[in-house]
Write an enzyme that holds these catalytic residues in place. Structure first.
Site, PDB file in Angstrom:
ATOM      1  N   CYS A   1      -4.323  -7.406 -11.220  1.00 53.83           N
ATOM      2  CA  CYS A   1      -4.540  -7.575 -12.653  1.00 53.83           C
ATOM      3  C   CYS A   1      -5.999  -7.385 -13.038  1.00 53.83           C
ATOM      4  O   CYS A   1      -6.292  -6.892 -14.120  1.00 53.83           O
ATOM      5  CB  CYS A   1      -4.048  -8.950 -13.109  1.00 53.83           C
ATOM      6  SG  CYS A   1      -4.816 -10.316 -12.253  1.00 53.83           S
TER       7      CYS A   1
ATOM      8  N   GLU B   1      -4.084 -21.411 -10.766  1.00 50.20           N
ATOM      9  CA  GLU B   1      -5.161 -20.579 -11.338  1.00 50.20           C
ATOM     10  C   GLU B   1      -5.567 -21.169 -12.682  1.00 50.20           C
ATOM     11  O   GLU B   1      -5.665 -20.471 -13.693  1.00 50.20           O
ATOM     12  CB  GLU B   1      -4.676 -19.139 -11.495  1.00 50.20           C
ATOM     13  CG  GLU B   1      -4.130 -18.569 -10.179  1.00 50.20           C
ATOM     14  CD  GLU B   1      -3.610 -17.136 -10.278  1.00 50.20           C
ATOM     15  OE1 GLU B   1      -3.133 -16.759 -11.363  1.00 50.20           O
ATOM     16  OE2 GLU B   1      -3.712 -16.407  -9.284  1.00 50.20           O
TER      17      GLU B   1
ATOM     18  N   GLU C   1     -11.344 -16.753 -12.424  1.00 51.92           N
ATOM     19  CA  GLU C   1     -10.781 -15.410 -12.290  1.00 51.92           C
ATOM     20  C   GLU C   1     -11.455 -14.439 -13.260  1.00 51.92           C
ATOM     21  O   GLU C   1     -11.743 -14.781 -14.399  1.00 51.92           O
ATOM     22  CB  GLU C   1      -9.272 -15.491 -12.571  1.00 51.92           C
ATOM     23  CG  GLU C   1      -8.557 -14.172 -12.355  1.00 51.92           C
ATOM     24  CD  GLU C   1      -7.048 -14.274 -12.620  1.00 51.92           C
ATOM     25  OE1 GLU C   1      -6.500 -15.391 -12.538  1.00 51.92           O
ATOM     26  OE2 GLU C   1      -6.453 -13.230 -12.923  1.00 51.92           O
TER      27      GLU C   1
ATOM     28  N   HIS D   1      -2.738 -22.426 -16.580  1.00 48.21           N
ATOM     29  CA  HIS D   1      -3.201 -21.114 -16.110  1.00 48.21           C
ATOM     30  C   HIS D   1      -4.235 -20.570 -17.097  1.00 48.21           C
ATOM     31  O   HIS D   1      -3.947 -20.388 -18.275  1.00 48.21           O
ATOM     32  CB  HIS D   1      -1.974 -20.209 -16.021  1.00 48.21           C
ATOM     33  CG  HIS D   1      -2.228 -18.880 -15.384  1.00 48.21           C
ATOM     34  ND1 HIS D   1      -2.714 -17.809 -16.080  1.00 48.21           N
ATOM     35  CD2 HIS D   1      -2.030 -18.446 -14.119  1.00 48.21           C
ATOM     36  CE1 HIS D   1      -2.808 -16.763 -15.265  1.00 48.21           C
ATOM     37  NE2 HIS D   1      -2.405 -17.130 -14.059  1.00 48.21           N
TER      38      HIS D   1
END
Lengths: 636, 636
Positions: free
Chosen positions: B425, B329, B345, B277
């Site tokens: 987030c 992710e 992200e 991640h």
């Protein structure tokens, strides 16, 4: 101008290319699968196929005696030792179909190559199957073993009508090969139950996985019984009508694109795009085309044509593969043909060949044979290793083994063929197509014999007997020794890839076929000049921008790192290259870029050195251990 | 040569570019999120943030009174009206962190721009939070509301240590901005509980989602209490040791790559590749670098350097994005940087900026500032729309809206920014980074002031006071009016993209910084020549073969179909183009190919016509409704 294909009993294959492939199936695939069906392959996942039929046979006998029989749940896609009772059904819900596909392949193989030991084994299997049939004709081991009260209650997810379809196809093949009617009679009894269960004023369902449509037409053709044709038409017509049957049987109101997967999102006559699970799609479309043989249904024909054109022009890999996405094993949207994420299932290419044959028999146009040829010589054959012992389910056009191992998005992209599959639909499907290749080669009507595929063979038709010598795969040369029974036209498909050809007799061209008037016994020779060439994909396909592929004759070629070193993306094909044939390889001129270690730099042309690029027929790739492969190369 | 960044209280931003962005955050994002935390945004999914703290406050009060408090399950990632009692915790397990991130952003914003109404609201929120803390210092609303007996029993999946980390970071920011110690005291009490729970001879766990490491170092820096630093080091050192804590707490023996996701697959000093991640990764690596400020741990430093180099050289998008795969992710394998499947992200780019700042402060090298700049000016800013009201969580480098709608593999690729996220987030993370941009601009030690990022501002350092005028984003011009307090060196980062620059004083170059000796009050001006240029990506990256990107200054550009028509893959950039600036756009020469309707044809160069290609800064894309976008263009 409708035609009928020539049945296999009238074709004896004798072809330097196809004999080899068929022998591989006969000697390796069929015996191997026989062992697999019996769960006798060490290290392989169990199929439970024969075991289920044996269990079902015991249930059938017990029911006949009036004994009480236990009930097990029917609620899973796959029944394993972990999730079900050992006496219950095991394996996938569609497990029976593997046995039927095997029998179908055996039948085709026996027709071309009698083999008494194989016939004996197959008859034994047929006996086991027939013993499992219930008195009312029902025959699906999942429901027989687990819960008789639930038959035909979940057409959407479970595969009774699918298994029936394969039973019928296997039974016809087996009967034609052996004259043994037992399996055919079992199929007809099951068909009769289906016909009395489904239809107007009866249950308005249809199979979640299509094939019963094609199979019922085949039974109609075999028996002349109209009810089979009518039920096939009912299944076709009812699909996608509202309220959706799948909603009705599940007590839900579906939303969104729930039934695209099953091509049940709208009535078939309103469909103009190939969507959903690709194998299911082409099986349905084949069934629709089958119905059209016996009806002048302009709307249905338009739907078939539109769907065909959608596939051919927007959803077809250069290899003849279809089904671009692993998600739902489905057709993706128009022009979405990723190479390294392709699904392109072997079974889907096989189903496309079914659809193509049927469309060509409705109205001859070389487009159908051209697409079938792409599929057969590339994706279908790619499905099997050179020793006939391992198989691709998925046929990508670009493979980086590191990505297959590390990238979950590419988990379906195998970098080497696999021994067998728990869901083993592809190997037996491949066996039945290869063993019946003759069926795809010829069709005729009272005035014309069509040659759709070039396969060396001795063929008897109503118009003439032929002795066809073919070196098509290697050199594009074919000759036809013709014993005419009456004047007719011989129509030869001009392959799409062929820019230059010669035919020994005068001919006229129509819809991609050369029509030659035959009035007497004669010999026709045709030579389709087979040159290696570079093919570009439409710039609507994002994945292939700046790249091109190489073909020669019916074969698509690819580069493998075994021949060209790693990082195939650093190869650049010279668009002016001459090609040199070197055994089964093609050698092209190109360049190899020097690897760039800096991730981002000011733009400059990459350093590159001239190199030879060695290309391998796509269907032959992956036979030398794990390595990179790509069909498309950067081109300059 | 270690340095410390300049704290925000000593920096007043005054920059034509950054003032605008910060004002957008202050005027739009912060107030919008305040409403979102209170679930007052019509049509948005509920956050339950404040509601959870209110519920937890009631529980804390009841426990104080000795009342019995109900217990609810603690077994889900997300608690919804459908799967839990209305009195139980709601939302994601990490929901508390959004409140803390909001308070952190508010703190930074208040430092630069006092706002009494905002301060009042924030203080009210702080009151609600503090009321929820248990007497032993524990503060995580999921466990407080649902089951006090289970605290710290599932560090792998649930986010107590993560929420603690955001609490601590928010508390320090809020205290610095307002002098209000309440939240800081709450954070310290929770930290004390954590320090007494975890460590040698105590519970040997660590957070499944890292951040507590960074946060504890921050508390150490704030208070000088060694135990915070020691516990941070314990978390870093213990991660990946065997037996794995996550195995221990779950009573399993994990197989394969189970803990790559959490970077807990092996001890951190044995790690040399960024895996798992991506946000978790860069938060851990930032924590490792934080530990290094207070220890000479060559092994740990080597791990940080190796991981950094792996990211910079093999896993970094040109936009500064990281995390190439949606699955987990996560970082993908080396050189796997797909454009149209990117995850990238916003939070991961933000975390990379954290890591970069810490590495630069350990040992100055322009590589860190260069990468931070890529991330800040491209992926971070791309996360927010031009009106501050919608956000990208995922920042792809190529978007075809049709694919986003129809291709499940690209479901994460949104073609327009979204209003808010259930898992929100990114927007508050973006708010806190933008509001604290000054912290990333400068660092110093007793002899040198480093300028890592060029942000117009008034800055007080120990060495000098600066008045920095910056037009860096637009023209690359910066000037420094310096009131020296003692002789020192001013070290200016030479941007990676800059081939030509001038600095008004003599300088020496080292590790990508220009060092200028300052002995007195003076003015230094620097001009980094800002030219549009074409950038190639390494040919090890398969996705970018034959393509290139355009940058100007810190900005990566992209083509949108709003400016260039559909089918951006048919554009070809002329590699010899001159670029013309047209407002915020760059205009380049190129060609547009004529669409090819035939899917496969004999190779020939595509027909193409000269055209102008209009390029937009990447961070500005997607502000004009749904359209295609691509960073990389075919180049000729």
């Amino acid at each position: 101008m409708r035609t009928n294909h020539i049945s296999l009993e009238k074709i004896k294959i004798s072809d330097p290319f196809w004999n080899g492939v068929q022998e591989l199936v006969r000697r390796e695939v069929i015996p191997y699968q026989y062992e697999a069906l019996h769960d006798r392959i060490e290290g392989a996942e169990k199929s439970y196929c024969i075991e289920n039929f044996v269990k079902a046979g015991r249930v059938a006998a017990a029911l006949k005696r009036g004994d009480t029989v236990p009930v097990y749940p029917v609620d899973k896609w796959q029944y394993t030792d972990d999730n079900c009772d050992k006496n219950a059904f095991h394996g996938w819900v569609f497990q029976d179909s593997d046995v039927y596909k095997w029998l179908e392949a055996v039948g085709y193989s026996l027709i071309n190559h009698p083999d008494s030991e194989l016939e004996r084994k197959a008859k034994e299997v047929v006996g086991i199957i027939c013993a499992a049939q219930l008195e009312n004709g029902y025959l699906d081991t999942l429901y027989i073993i687990n819960d008789r009260s639930k038959v035909f209650t979940n057409l959407r997810d479970f595969h009774e009508l699918y298994c029936f379809g394969h039973l019928a196809e296997g039974a016809v093949s087996f009967y034609h090969a052996t004259g043994d009617r037992r399996l055919l009679d079992a199929a007809l009894r099951f068909a009769d139950l289906i016909c009395s269960t489904f239809g107007e004023g009866k249950k308005r369902g249809y199979g979640g996985h299509e094939i019963a449509e094609m199979a019922l037409v085949k039974l109609y053709e075999e028996t002349g019984e109209k009810r089979y044709l009518e039920t096939a038409a009912f299944f076709v017509n009812e699909r996608g009508q509202k309220p959706y049957w799948f909603d009705t049987e599940h007590g839900v109101v579906s939303k969104g694109e729930a039934y695209h997967y099953n091509q049940a999102h709208r009535p078939v006559r309103q469909q103009d795009e190939a969507v959903g699970h690709a194998v299911r799609g082409v099986y349905l479309y084949s069934g629709m085309a089958d119905i059209l043989r016996y009806s002048d249904d302009a709307e249905l024909y338009t739907a078939c044509k539109n769907i065909w054109e959608n596939i051919e022009n927007k959803k077809l890999y250069i290899t003849g593969g279809i089904g671009a996405t692993v998600d739902g094993e489905a057709f993706s949207f128009n022009y979405d043909l990723p190479n390294d994420l392709a699904y392109s299932e072997t079974c889907a290419a096989i189903g496309l060949v079914f659809f193509a044959r049927r469309m060509a028999e409705l109205s001859p146009d070389s487009r159908y044979g051209n697409v079938a040829e792409r599929a057969i010589y590339n994706t279908v054959l790619s499905g099997m290793s050179e020793d006939g012992k391992s198989f691709f389910y998925v046929n990508p056009l670009e493979v980086n083994p590191e990505a297959s191992h590390k990238d979950s998005r590419k988990r379906h992209i195998k970098s080497v063929r696999q021994k067998w599959f728990a869901c083993a639909c592809c190997p037996p499907n491949l066996a039945r197509l290869i063993s019946s290749i003759g069926e795809y080669a010829y069709s005729e009507n009272e005035s014309t014999v069509f040659v759709h595929q070039y396969v060396g063979s001795e063929v008897q038709t109503d118009n003439a007997d032929f002795s066809v010598k073919s070196d098509y795969a290697a050199s594009g040369r074919v000759s036809f020794d013709i014993s005419a029974k009456r004047p007719f036209a011989l129509a030869l498909r001009i392959p799409e890839w062929c820019g230059e050809y010669s035919i020994s007799q005068p001919f006229t061209l129509k819809d991609g076929y050369a029509y030659i008037e035959i009035t007497d016994c004669t010999t026709v020779t045709a030579e389709f000049k087979t040159e290696a060439k570079i093919i570009r994909c439409s710039n609507r396909v994002r994945a292939n921008i700046g790249k091109a592929a190489v073909t020669k004759g019916p074969f698509v070629y690819c580069a493998e790192s075994a021949d060209n070193g790693e990082n195939l993306q650093m190869l650049v094909l010279d668009s002016d290259t001459e090609f040199v044939q070197d055994g089964e390889f093609l050698i092209a001129d190109g360049w190899r870029e020097t690897p760039q270690n800096r991730l981002y730099s000011d733009y400059c042309e990459a350093d590159r050195t001239p190199c030879k690029i060695k290309l391998h027929p796509y269907y032959r790739w992956g036979n030398r251990g794990e390595n990179e492969m790509t069909v498309y190369l950067r081109t300059d």
